[in-house]
Design an enzyme around this catalytic site. Structure first.
Site, mmCIF file in Angstrom:
data_model
loop_
_atom_site.group_PDB
_atom_site.id
_atom_site.type_symbol
_atom_site.label_atom_id
_atom_site.label_comp_id
_atom_site.label_asym_id
_atom_site.label_seq_id
_atom_site.Cartn_x
_atom_site.Cartn_y
_atom_site.Cartn_z
ATOM 1 N N SER A 135 0.805 -1.220 0.000
ATOM 2 C CA SER A 135 0.000 0.000 0.000
ATOM 3 C C SER A 135 0.842 1.277 0.000
ATOM 4 O O SER A 135 0.442 2.253 -0.664
ATOM 5 C CB SER A 135 -0.979 -0.007 1.175
ATOM 6 O OG SER A 135 -0.334 -0.295 2.397
ATOM 7 N N GLU A 193 5.123 1.561 10.461
ATOM 8 C CA GLU A 193 5.393 0.129 10.619
ATOM 9 C C GLU A 193 6.287 -0.072 11.834
ATOM 10 O O GLU A 193 7.309 0.608 11.977
ATOM 11 C CB GLU A 193 6.057 -0.444 9.373
ATOM 12 C CG GLU A 193 6.404 -1.909 9.462
ATOM 13 C CD GLU A 193 5.219 -2.792 9.820
ATOM 14 O OE1 GLU A 193 5.340 -3.610 10.767
ATOM 15 O OE2 GLU A 193 4.166 -2.658 9.165
ATOM 16 N N ASP A 227 -4.790 -1.570 8.208
ATOM 17 C CA ASP A 227 -4.653 -2.946 7.733
ATOM 18 C C ASP A 227 -3.839 -3.756 8.736
ATOM 19 O O ASP A 227 -2.730 -4.178 8.449
ATOM 20 C CB ASP A 227 -3.971 -2.912 6.356
ATOM 21 C CG ASP A 227 -3.734 -4.291 5.780
ATOM 22 O OD1 ASP A 227 -4.423 -5.238 6.204
ATOM 23 O OD2 ASP A 227 -2.844 -4.421 4.921
#
Length: 283
Positions: free
Chosen positions: A102, A120, A166
């Site tokens: 993404s 992340e 996500d």
């Protein structure tokens, strides 16, 4: 945290999630004002489909590998074209070797005035993400927990944009956490677009998520689900869903055209199915 998306990169769930992501990005690009993408669980940014992780399960072969050779009917073909073109741009024309996560897809659709924050926490993926986004002043990789990022980075100064959520859903409480986090973020930034992905292994957790979202008071909530196979082992999911809060006005109609073709193209033995419905708002 043990989850590594590289094992699943380019699978059917990535295809549906990223096809919808691109449709939302194109909507944001249609107006000249800048926008920001906040990717809360960004992963590494791009993935080597010939590497050991992607080839351990080869899920991409039943995802993007199947789609690029499938005969997709119009108008779904035209709706998928920008996404497939972005995938092709990362490859050498001799077959699939790289799949964009993404962050890479968002990066492909940013203009000079737009920005991306990609978050992340897993150390290896965070290092890869930083390297993959290096050199692009529009994009920033941040090593931070995605749930913390969702609270910290909304609202963006641009006041227009998209939050992509996500998570790995390794924790049994992530469905409830997702509903709570979406409601809290929406209270801070009611005009933002939120795109959240979830796996479907059974109906109890997704249905509970829908009930919580209906009760949240958010005015416009669209749900889309895609099934490509009967229930399998935990490592081989056959269905997934998307929640879109404040969807672009064209998106429900686009999904009504896209999902039947994706269900057909990505499923085997006629097992594919889909649904698109409003949890709140337009009917």
């Amino acid at each position: 945290m043990n989850y590594r998306h590289a094992f699943h990169a380019g699978n059917f769930a990535d295809v549906v999630k990223h096809a919808v992501l691109v449709r939302v990005l194109l909507h944001l690009r249609a107006k000249p004002a800048p926008f920001r993408v906040i990717d809360t669980h960004a992963g590494a940014g791009r993935y080597d489909l010939r590497g050991p992780e992607a080839n351990r399960r080869r899920e991409w072969r039943d995802g993007i590998g199947r789609l690029v050779t499938a005969p997709v009917m119009e108008p779904a073909r035209a709706l998928l074209a920008p996404y497939l073109d972005a995938v092709a741009a990362l490859n050498d024309g001799r077959g699939l070797s790289t799949y964009p996560g993404s962050p890479a897809l968002s990066q492909a659709f940013l203009r000079a005035q737009d920005r991306l924050i990609a978050c992340e926490l897993e150390p290896n993926a965070a290092a890869e993400l930083k390297g993959n986004l290096a050199g692009d002043k529009r994009s920033k990789a941040i090593a931070i927990d995605g749930w913390t990022a969702l609270n910290a980075y909304v609202p963006p100064k641009e006041r227009r944009g998209l939050v992509l959520i996500d998570p790995a859903f390794e924790d049994a409480g992530d469905f409830e956490r997702l509903a709570q986090a979406l409601a809290a973020a929406h209270r801070k930034w009611a005009s933002g677009i939120y795109l959240a992905w979830y796996p479907i292994k059974e109906r109890a957790a997704p249905d509970a998520l829908a009930r919580r979202l209906r009760a949240s008071g958010m005015a416009k909530i669209l749900r889309a689900e895609l099934t490509v196979a009967a229930p399998r082992a935990a490592t081989r999911r056959g269905a997934c869903g998307l929640i879109v809060i404040n969807p672009p006005w064209t998106l429900a109609g686009e999904l009504a055209m896209l999902l039947p073709e994706l269900a057909r193209a990505l499923s085997a033995a006629g097992e594919g199915s889909h649904r698109v419905n409003w949890l709140a708002g337009e009917k």
